[in-house]
Write a protein that holds these residues in place. Structure first.
Motif, PDB file in Angstrom:
ATOM      1  N   UNK A   4       0.769  -1.241  -0.065  1.00  0.00           N
ATOM      2  CA  UNK A   4      -0.067  -0.091  -0.034  1.00  0.00           C
ATOM      3  C   UNK A   4       0.955   1.246   0.096  1.00  0.00           C
ATOM      4  N   UNK A   5       0.666   2.372  -0.672  1.00  0.00           N
ATOM      5  CA  UNK A   5       1.181   3.572  -0.866  1.00  0.00           C
ATOM      6  C   UNK A   5       0.246   4.466  -0.535  1.00  0.00           C
ATOM      7  N   UNK A   6       0.230   5.089   0.574  1.00  0.00           N
ATOM      8  CA  UNK A   6      -0.492   6.209   1.190  1.00  0.00           C
ATOM      9  C   UNK A   6       0.180   7.478   1.748  1.00  0.00           C
ATOM     10  N   UNK A   7      -0.459   8.318   1.426  1.00  0.00           N
ATOM     11  CA  UNK A   7       0.086   9.681   1.906  1.00  0.00           C
ATOM     12  C   UNK A   7      -0.707  10.836   1.115  1.00  0.00           C
ATOM     13  N   UNK A   8      -0.448  12.342   1.442  1.00  0.00           N
ATOM     14  CA  UNK A   8      -0.994  13.241   0.804  1.00  0.00           C
ATOM     15  C   UNK A   8      -0.035  13.460  -0.542  1.00  0.00           C
ATOM     16  N   UNK A   9       1.168  12.931  -0.558  1.00  0.00           N
ATOM     17  CA  UNK A   9       1.960  13.176  -1.631  1.00  0.00           C
ATOM     18  C   UNK A   9       2.459  14.488  -1.945  1.00  0.00           C
ATOM     19  N   UNK A  10       2.614  15.295  -1.102  1.00  0.00           N
ATOM     20  CA  UNK A  10       2.904  16.711  -1.510  1.00  0.00           C
ATOM     21  C   UNK A  10       4.516  16.826  -1.297  1.00  0.00           C
ATOM     22  N   UNK A  11       5.333  15.645  -1.390  1.00  0.00           N
ATOM     23  CA  UNK A  11       6.729  15.948  -1.496  1.00  0.00           C
ATOM     24  C   UNK A  11       7.340  15.126  -2.534  1.00  0.00           C
ATOM     25  N   UNK A  12       6.511  14.591  -3.522  1.00  0.00           N
ATOM     26  CA  UNK A  12       7.043  14.090  -4.714  1.00  0.00           C
ATOM     27  C   UNK A  12       6.770  14.692  -5.862  1.00  0.00           C
ATOM     28  N   UNK A  13       7.123  14.634  -6.843  1.00  0.00           N
ATOM     29  CA  UNK A  13       6.895  15.351  -8.086  1.00  0.00           C
ATOM     30  C   UNK A  13       6.051  14.507  -8.797  1.00  0.00           C
ATOM     31  N   UNK A  14       5.235  15.101 -10.084  1.00  0.00           N
ATOM     32  CA  UNK A  14       4.068  14.426 -10.462  1.00  0.00           C
ATOM     33  C   UNK A  14       4.668  13.244 -11.221  1.00  0.00           C
ATOM     34  N   UNK A  15       5.619  13.366 -11.621  1.00  0.00           N
ATOM     35  CA  UNK A  15       6.391  11.970 -12.674  1.00  0.00           C
ATOM     36  C   UNK A  15       6.743  10.954 -11.451  1.00  0.00           C
ATOM     37  N   UNK A  16       7.100  11.299 -10.299  1.00  0.00           N
ATOM     38  CA  UNK A  16       7.387  10.444  -9.402  1.00  0.00           C
ATOM     39  C   UNK A  16       6.193   9.573  -8.744  1.00  0.00           C
ATOM     40  N   UNK A  17       4.953  10.559  -8.468  1.00  0.00           N
ATOM     41  CA  UNK A  17       3.711  10.035  -8.238  1.00  0.00           C
ATOM     42  C   UNK A  17       3.527   9.114  -9.175  1.00  0.00           C
ATOM     43  N   UNK A  18       3.371   9.195 -10.506  1.00  0.00           N
ATOM     44  CA  UNK A  18       3.008   8.300 -11.291  1.00  0.00           C
ATOM     45  C   UNK A  18       3.750   6.898 -11.245  1.00  0.00           C
ATOM     46  N   UNK A  19       4.961   7.020 -11.149  1.00  0.00           N
ATOM     47  CA  UNK A  19       5.820   5.590 -10.899  1.00  0.00           C
ATOM     48  C   UNK A  19       5.299   5.178  -9.602  1.00  0.00           C
TER      49      UNK A  19
END
Length: 205
Positions: free
Chosen positions: A44-59
């Motif tokens: 499970x990947x869980x977070x608000x993901x405000x510390x990653x880039x859009x490209x990293x988020x897609x990965x």
């Protein structure tokens, strides 16, 4: 479902492969990228993901078996929100990989993790967990690579320490006091720490 979980928040050089068969693997923020780099399956990947880039988020989305995006305006920090999710699944044996931050407020969250949720925390330099009231025996062989051993209490406490460099008997440890900081192992001795109330034990290399 597995009854243990590993929450990875920080990037480290720790070998996490040993957890794959026994723990549910949870990636938080950039911890997901560390798991991907180590070729470890993310349950499970869980977070608000405000510390990653859009490209990293897609990965991250492409690699995680399950993806949960938190609302950035949530009531809890990502780590606490992840713990609540796991508790709802009846998973309470939780280990967390997290490094100290430049933000003191974030570092203080370990008090919440350890005392309120009984989470064990470690990184390349430290291991932190809760000792319950009564006598606790520390396995020297398991922790001999660590140099400093400190105790932190949220309540006025009473402690007895045997088998360490600095031994004490029935001394008062005031809440939030540093009196029990920076003790050390004796070679090949399993120390005994007796306490009236629970404390946080911090070992540092």
């Amino acid at each position: 479902m597995k009854d243990k979980a590993l929450i990875v928040i920080s990037e480290t050089n720790i070998n996490l492969k040993i957890f794959e068969k026994t723990h549910l693997i949870i990636g938080i923020e950039r911890g997901c990228l560390d798991l991907i780099k180590k070729d470890i399956n993310i349950d499970i990947a869980m977070s608000d993901f405000d510390q990653v880039t859009q490209e990293e988020l897609e990965i991250i989305k492409s690699k995680a078996k399950k993806f949960i995006a938190f609302n950035p305006e949530k009531d809890y920090l990502d780590g606490i929100a992840a713990i609540h999710y796991l508790h709802d699944k009846n998973i309470k044996d939780i280990t967390m990989i997290v490094n100290p931050s430049k933000r003191y407020d974030m570092n203080l969250t370990i008090i919440d993790y350890v005392f309120n949720y009984n989470v064990k925390i470690f990184n390349e330099k430290s291991v932190i967990f809760k000792l319950n009231s009564g006598e606790n025996v520390i396995d020297f062989n398991k922790y001999q690579d660590f140099t400093y051993i400190s105790l932190f209490s949220l309540k006025d406490n009473e402690i007895t320490i045997k088998g360490m460099k600095y031994e004490v008997k029935n001394i008062e440890l005031k809440a939030f006091n540093s009196l029990a900081y920076s003790n050390k192992f004796l070679p090949y001795v399993d120390p005994k720490i007796s306490i009236k109330d629970e404390v946080m034990l911090i070992m540092t290399k």
